[in-house]
Enzyme design. Structure first.
Site, mmCIF file in Angstrom:
data_model
loop_
_atom_site.group_PDB
_atom_site.id
_atom_site.type_symbol
_atom_site.label_atom_id
_atom_site.label_comp_id
_atom_site.label_asym_id
_atom_site.label_seq_id
_atom_site.Cartn_x
_atom_site.Cartn_y
_atom_site.Cartn_z
ATOM 1 N N ASP A 92 0.729 -1.301 0.330
ATOM 2 C CA ASP A 92 0.350 -0.023 -0.157
ATOM 3 C C ASP A 92 0.782 1.374 0.051
ATOM 4 O O ASP A 92 2.111 1.264 0.605
ATOM 5 C CB ASP A 92 -1.219 0.053 1.688
ATOM 6 N N GLU A 191 -14.104 -2.741 -1.127
ATOM 7 C CA GLU A 191 -14.082 -3.365 -0.284
ATOM 8 C C GLU A 191 -15.724 -2.079 -0.013
ATOM 9 O O GLU A 191 -16.115 -1.086 0.252
ATOM 10 C CB GLU A 191 -12.749 -2.402 1.270
HETATM 11 O O1 KIV Z 1 -5.298 -2.372 4.392
HETATM 12 C C1 KIV Z 1 -5.543 -2.619 3.751
HETATM 13 O O2 KIV Z 1 -5.581 -4.240 4.439
HETATM 14 C C2 KIV Z 1 -6.342 -2.734 2.716
HETATM 15 C C3 KIV Z 1 -7.454 -4.086 2.310
HETATM 16 C C4 KIV Z 1 -8.458 -3.763 4.186
HETATM 17 C C5 KIV Z 1 -7.801 -4.459 1.078
HETATM 18 O O3 KIV Z 1 -6.816 -1.962 1.853
#
Ligand code: KIV
Length: 279
Positions: A92, A191
């Site tokens: 991310d 989500e």
């Molecule tokens: O940060 C995370 O774990 C996510 C998931 C909830 C898809 O983006």
């Protein structure tokens, strides 16, 4: 732990394998992981492992994902890479590291890829980030999108709210999915989206990118959950989580037994004690 370089990607699944799985009608399996030992268990079972910025809340006790830094993401992604050799690892981009411009997003995404060896990054946001998605993809960085309930927008969404409950909400979500799919995203996390809208997106001919659901029904091409949630370690469980374990209760039981045994002298016993030089 396997002695595999974080950069030896030859046997790893790649971002574009997800499109193949979708074409074959094979469900895509994903979970989050933040450290090497859990990642090593997931490696054989997951097509991709997400180093999600949820680590801020799950691992570091933060109230939201907003304080998570790029440095935190990199340290956890390096650990996950060390623990795995097969699954695609997706990292991310945290809040504040990509929104200002496509250039800012590229520089930070490139840093993640260089310093971790991960195969792709994930970014929250829909149509308004389509230009950024295309900018990164054209420069060699596979991008996974994330639409619907986007936790980094908690303050503008007014809380963690399920999305797609109005006609306008439905229209915007479909527009978001089409825009980032057309921009070249190799997958889209959906989500907290109500079932009819999730189905409309997942089955739309204009959304070619595989859809990965988390609280977005069984119509998606794959599913992802936060590992600690599905293991029963987290304190609060959203409706969409199924508990596949009860780790919290197991840890509680083990720690209680340990404390009692240390207190009354049953641990360490003879078998845990070195007696001679050859032990
Ligand atoms: O940060 C995370 O774990 C996510 C998931 C909830 C898809 O983006």
């Amino acid at each position: 732990m396997k002695a595999v370089s974080q950069f030896s990607q030859s046997r790893r699944l790649r971002a574009l394998d997800l499109a193949r799985f979708k074409a074959e009608g094979r469900k895509i399996i994903a979970l989050t992981a933040y450290h090497a030992h859990t990642a090593s268990i997931l490696d054989a079972h997951c097509d991709f492992i997400l180093v999600g910025d949820s680590l801020g809340m799950v691992m570091h006790g933060m109230e939201s994902t907003l304080p998570v830094t790029l440095e935190m993401m990199i340290v956890h992604a390096q650990a996950v890479m060390r623990g795995t050799s097969r699954a695609l690892v997706v990292v991310d981009l945290p809040f504040g590291s990509y929104e200002a411009s496509p250039e800012q997003a590229f520089l930070n995404a490139a840093r993640v890829i260089k310093e971790t060896g991960a195969g792709a990054i994930k970014m929250e946001g829909g149509a308004r980030f389509a230009e950024t998605v295309a900018f990164l993809v054209q420069r060699g960085i596979p991008v996974m999108g994330h639409i619907g309930l986007t936790p980094q927008a908690v303050n503008t969404m007014g809380g963690f709210r399920v999305q797609g409950r109005s006609a306008e909400g439905e229209r915007m979500l479909l527009e978001d999915a089409v825009a980032i799919s057309r921009a070249g995203a190799f997958g889209i996390v959906m989500e907290g989206i109500v079932e009819p809208v999730a189905r409309a997106i997942a089955t739309s001919r204009d959304v070619t990118a595989p859809t990965i659901g988390i609280g977005a029904s069984a119509h998606c091409d794959g599913q992802i959950l936060v590992l600690e949630d599905m293991l029963g370690l987290s304190e609060r469980m959203p409706k969409f989580v199924k508990s596949y374990g009860s780790l919290r209760a197991h840890i509680e039981e083990a720690v209680t037994a340990y404390a009692e045994e240390v207190r009354d002298g049953r641990f360490p016993a003879q078998e845990h004690t070195y007696q001679t030089m050859s032990d």
